[in-house]
Design an enzyme around this catalytic site. Structure first.
Site, mmCIF file in Angstrom:
data_model
loop_
_atom_site.group_PDB
_atom_site.id
_atom_site.type_symbol
_atom_site.label_atom_id
_atom_site.label_comp_id
_atom_site.label_asym_id
_atom_site.label_seq_id
_atom_site.Cartn_x
_atom_site.Cartn_y
_atom_site.Cartn_z
ATOM 1 N N ASP A 134 9.171 2.927 -0.507
ATOM 2 C CA ASP A 134 8.165 3.584 0.318
ATOM 3 C C ASP A 134 8.456 3.212 1.766
ATOM 4 O O ASP A 134 8.137 2.107 2.206
ATOM 5 C CB ASP A 134 6.767 3.131 -0.112
ATOM 6 C CG ASP A 134 5.670 3.719 0.775
ATOM 7 O OD1 ASP A 134 6.000 4.336 1.809
ATOM 8 O OD2 ASP A 134 4.491 3.533 0.432
ATOM 9 N N TYR B 92 0.851 -1.186 0.000
ATOM 10 C CA TYR B 92 0.000 0.000 0.000
ATOM 11 C C TYR B 92 0.887 1.235 0.000
ATOM 12 O O TYR B 92 1.856 1.304 0.758
ATOM 13 C CB TYR B 92 -0.890 -0.001 1.246
ATOM 14 C CG TYR B 92 -1.738 1.243 1.412
ATOM 15 C CD1 TYR B 92 -2.782 1.512 0.529
ATOM 16 C CD2 TYR B 92 -1.497 2.134 2.452
ATOM 17 C CE1 TYR B 92 -3.566 2.654 0.683
ATOM 18 C CE2 TYR B 92 -2.280 3.264 2.620
ATOM 19 C CZ TYR B 92 -3.306 3.523 1.728
ATOM 20 O OH TYR B 92 -4.078 4.650 1.891
ATOM 21 N N LYS C 179 4.487 9.318 8.708
ATOM 22 C CA LYS C 179 4.264 8.721 10.028
ATOM 23 C C LYS C 179 5.260 9.186 11.098
ATOM 24 O O LYS C 179 5.110 10.290 11.619
ATOM 25 C CB LYS C 179 4.173 7.204 9.877
ATOM 26 C CG LYS C 179 2.957 6.857 8.993
ATOM 27 C CD LYS C 179 2.550 5.422 8.944
ATOM 28 C CE LYS C 179 1.195 5.309 8.235
ATOM 29 N NZ LYS C 179 1.132 4.382 7.144
#
Ligand SMILES: *Cc1c(COP(=O)(O)O)cnc(C)c1O
Length: 432
Positions: A243, A148, A271
């Site tokens: 990522d 994702y 994050k």
């Protein structure tokens, strides 16, 4: 469970939310659809615990999906925000913290020679994809099933039945014409990547991946796999994009790329780097990054990018981690947690596969090995849902989906871990 909540404040709020917010939530997994029931609402959070509006105190293994690596509401971060807020909220013109953050990221992640700040992980990966296409003057993007990368049109695609044929959109609203430019392969499949590059290598702008896929549970790249991806990109003039929105600054100062010794051309972050405020970043090779506007032809911008409050929070969190020996301590906490969970699995004779790396983990209710999305799908999700609710009832909050990684923080002390082990043992025993 659900009945008990019917007259709770959470139930009332969720009822109101359903009338005003699609699905009652601002991000889908929060709605508990994967496990049934309804979400609780949070009043506050501190350390390893969140406190619900119904007065419950839960040991939290979601950690706001990763950012709360020091635990919730760490004093140093709160103080940095308080101090910064007095100077104004946003300037829309450079501020010194942007330089500080860029230099910090470069120091932690050597493959990043230049970096730009954005406001979310989605923005970071989206910008990497556009930049890779602009730099290589090619259109095809390769991603992996189960990885994702935020809700970017081009990346909300997984393989159709023929993995190597044109992509099918994973979400309504993504045009097939765009999805067709994203090729999805199974993770850890060396032959698939060799075969694709031998056919279409010259059309491929970039491979994007989570070097440690953690959005279909958690599984690791097999030895030599990341090296192969690096080699294929080099041999065919494509860029390699890591990522690291989840793994960056969590698995160590240099993320997964440091652990595996692979230098990607571009990296995306989010994050942890925002300390709980909305921040993302992307960076990499200077020659590629200089393709960005205003020095180059690829446009990218943001009204609130480099926001002083968000950067103050992120910089303080990174400093706390670095100076407090945070990553080594997280590994110790992770190891202790793993031992407790493995004991509970043995004691309850549960067939399961437990994965952990550093402060990230996943429990699959199936036998291993789990090395890609297909394997992860073998997990008994009904069993997971029962396990989840039995834990929640007893005060332990794991992510409300089999396919989310769990997170530990520096605030997860021995007491929390032991209480969790007891709860997990009971939950395994009654949910089997
Ligand atoms: C969370 C996540 C994203 C998206 O980040 P947002 O801040 O939610 O947009 C992208 N990639 C990975 C690997 C993630 O875990």
């Amino acid at each position: 469970m659900t009945e008990q909540r019917n007259n709770s404040r959470s139930a009332t709020l969720f009822h109101q939310a359903l009338a005003a917010i699609p699905g009652g939530v601002n991000s889908p997994v929060r709605a508990f659809r994967a496990v049934g029931g309804q979400p609780f609402f949070v009043e506050s959070a501190s350390g390893a615990r969140i406190h619900t509006v119904d007065g419950l105190s839960l040991i939290d293994y979601v950690c706001t999906w990763g950012p709360a690596i020091l635990g919730h509401a760490p004093r140093a971060v709160l103080e940095a925000i308080r101090e910064t807020v007095g100077h104004g909220l946003s300037f829309g013109i450079p501020n010194p913290r942007e330089v500080d953050m860029a230099e910090s990221i470069k120091r932690f992640v050597p493959a990043v020679q230049k970096v730009r700040m954005v406001n979310s992980g989605t923005e970071a990966t989206m910008s990497c994809v556009r930049l890779a296409r602009g730099f290589t003057n090619r259109d095809l993007i390769v991603k992996f099933a189960g990885c994702y990368h935020g809700h970017v049109d081009s990346l909300l695609v997984k393989a159709g039945s023929g993995a190597l044929t044109n992509g099918e959109p994973d979400s309504a609203g993504v045009p097939c014409a765009l999805a067709a430019l994203t090729i999805t392969l199974p993770f850890n499949d060396k032959e698939a990547i060799r075969e694709l590059f031998s056919r279409r290598g010259r059309e491929i702008a970039a491979i994007i991946l989570e070097p440690i896929p953690a959005n279909a549970g958690l599984y690791l790249p097999e030895p030599g796999y990341l090296e192969l991806l690096r080699h294929m990109c080099d041999a065919h003039g494509a860029l390699l994009i890591f990522d690291e929105v989840m793994t960056g600054f969590r698995l160590g100062p240099g993320g997964a790329q440091e652990l595996f010794g692979i230098s990607p051309d571009l990296s995306a972050f989010g994050k942890v780097i925002g300390g709980g405020l909305p921040v993302g970043a992307f960076g990499g090779r200077a020659d590629v990054m200089d393709y960005l506007s205003p020095s180059g032809p690829v446009y990218q911008a943001g009204t609130l990018s480099g926001n002083p409050l968000a950067l103050a929070a992120g910089l303080t969190q990174l400093r706390e981690l670095e100076h407090g020996g945070g990553w080594a301590r997280l590994e110790q906490i992770g190891l202790a947690f793993e031992q407790l969970i493995r004991e509970a699995l043995v004691q309850t004779r549960t067939y399961a596969t437990f994965h952990r790396i550093g402060s990230m983990f996943c429990l699959y209710f199936c036998e291993g090995p789990v090395r890609n999305l297909d394997d992860a799908m073998r997990s008994d999700r009904a069993r997971f849902a029962r396990f989840f609710h039995e834990c929640l009832k007893r005060g332990v909050y794991f992510a409300p989906s089999q396919f989310e990684a769990g997170f530990l923080s520096l605030a997860h002390g021995e007491d929390e871990l032991e209480a969790t082990a007891r709860v997990v043992r009971e939950a395994l025993a009654v949910s089997g």
